[in-house]
Design an enzyme around this catalytic site. Sequence first.
Site, PDB file in Angstrom:
ATOM      1  N   ASP A 145      -1.552  36.587 -29.471  1.00  0.00           N
ATOM      2  CA  ASP A 145      -0.802  35.993 -30.589  1.00  0.00           C
ATOM      3  C   ASP A 145      -1.603  36.210 -31.869  1.00  0.00           C
ATOM      4  O   ASP A 145      -2.352  37.166 -31.951  1.00  0.00           O
ATOM      5  CB  ASP A 145      -0.512  34.511 -30.292  1.00  0.00           C
ATOM      6  CG  ASP A 145       0.739  34.025 -31.001  1.00  0.00           C
ATOM      7  OD1 ASP A 145       0.877  34.300 -32.206  1.00  0.00           O
ATOM      8  OD2 ASP A 145       1.586  33.364 -30.375  1.00  0.00           O
TER       9      ASP A 145
ATOM     10  N   HIS B 203      -1.331  39.463 -33.236  1.00  0.00           N
ATOM     11  CA  HIS B 203      -0.256  39.401 -34.228  1.00  0.00           C
ATOM     12  C   HIS B 203      -0.778  39.370 -35.662  1.00  0.00           C
ATOM     13  O   HIS B 203      -0.036  39.088 -36.585  1.00  0.00           O
ATOM     14  CB  HIS B 203       0.655  38.206 -33.962  1.00  0.00           C
ATOM     15  CG  HIS B 203       1.403  38.322 -32.660  1.00  0.00           C
ATOM     16  ND1 HIS B 203       2.316  37.385 -32.231  1.00  0.00           N
ATOM     17  CD2 HIS B 203       1.363  39.252 -31.689  1.00  0.00           C
ATOM     18  CE1 HIS B 203       2.800  37.743 -31.052  1.00  0.00           C
ATOM     19  NE2 HIS B 203       2.229  38.873 -30.702  1.00  0.00           N
TER      20      HIS B 203
END
Length: 390
Positions: A216, A239
């Site tokens: 993430d 991310h």
Amino acid sequence: MANTIKTLLLIISSFYFFIQLSSAATYNVITYGAKPDGKTDSTRPFLKAWTLACSSSTPSTINVPKGRFLLNPTTFRGPCKNKITFRLNGTLVAPLDYRALGSSGYWILFIKVNDVSFFGGNIDAKGASYWACRDSGKDCPPGARSLTFNWANNIYLSGLTSLNSRQSHITINSCNNVLVKNVKIMAPDQSPNTDGIHVQSSTDVTITGTTIQTGDDCISIGDGTKNLFMTHIKCGPGHGVSIGSLGKEFDEQGVQNVTLMNAVFTKSDNGVRIKTWARPGNGFVKHVVFQNIVMNNVKNPIIIDQNYCPDNEGCPGQSAGVKISDVTYKNIGGTSATSEAITFDCSSTNPCDDIRLEDIKLTYKNKASTSTCNNVGGSSVGILMPQSCL
Ligand SMILES: *[C@@H]1O[C@H](CO)[C@@H](O)[C@H](O)[C@H]1NC(C)=O
Ligand SMILES: *[C@@H]1O[C@H](CO)[C@@H](O)[C@H](O)[C@H]1NC(C)=O
């Protein structure tokens, strides 16, 4: 005679005082029953060492020698009487069973502590069985953050490696004056919600020399963050560095004075992102600098997304209330994995203001990439590839 006794007593008591000063300050978790075998529950011995250190009238050190120490969810509570230093040579491991961290949401939690330093060590949350539970669509517990600081001040975290968290690896929430230095964070790129470092409601946080590979955000920045400085960051896979998501709630503290310098993103989904819900609200983002950044094959190197509305629930047809202003992108180069390297998708009712681009060179397949602008005002100077849409 009385005087001789007095002198003698004085000598004896100074001697004891000296002994206390020189020995009371170090606590080795092994002394309190911790076992470096990775199997024996060492939670109580760690808490015993903490309780002693926390009530020590002198600065103290907690030593964790080499080996693997099994820890169940553990809360280290302050405030303490004095400074505490953790010297971690070993690894703290979570129980293998995905249910074992319970529903508290935390594995290793520090609450209301001041002046605590950490040197070295590894923490391994063994997230794999938990991610498998989530992937299977079963009813899973909420998952625990690995290392959390809540309402803490003057924290120094150096040389730690965090592996395979179940939720965020490191969370800094409602803290002041935190320095995170030379930390490594690793989880597989498909592991769900394994943010690297999450900062929220905190002031004066510095993150330096950190390598993050995760499933993430490498670093996520929540509302109420002020004076955050990040430098020498390597991110990817993951991310990217994200301010947000913000604006899920109507009343939120803003994010201000955030700097990211000297960063390298490699094969991450985003580089530098600002993301808000498409919902009304009074939050804001201002005084942000992204500077000296290299992008290697990044999908969205530069992005502002104010139309976040997952599953189209609670926000369709609405626009973002969070106001974004005074954001500088300077000296950012490298490669984009998609043709559109710059996306500014701002709120139609609250456009982005004072967005600045300076010396940007992002290519896509050895050619110039593109940019798009919606509801954004600002300026650009220097070399600009893609061409500025501002
Ligand atoms: C930790 O490692 C350092 C460097 O190898 C060593 O000096 C120190 O004594 C070790 N501490 C413990 C508690 O094992
Ligand atoms: C902004 O944050 C930096 C740390 O990144 C700090 O040194 C500076 O004083 C802050 N500026 C203001 C105006 O608070």
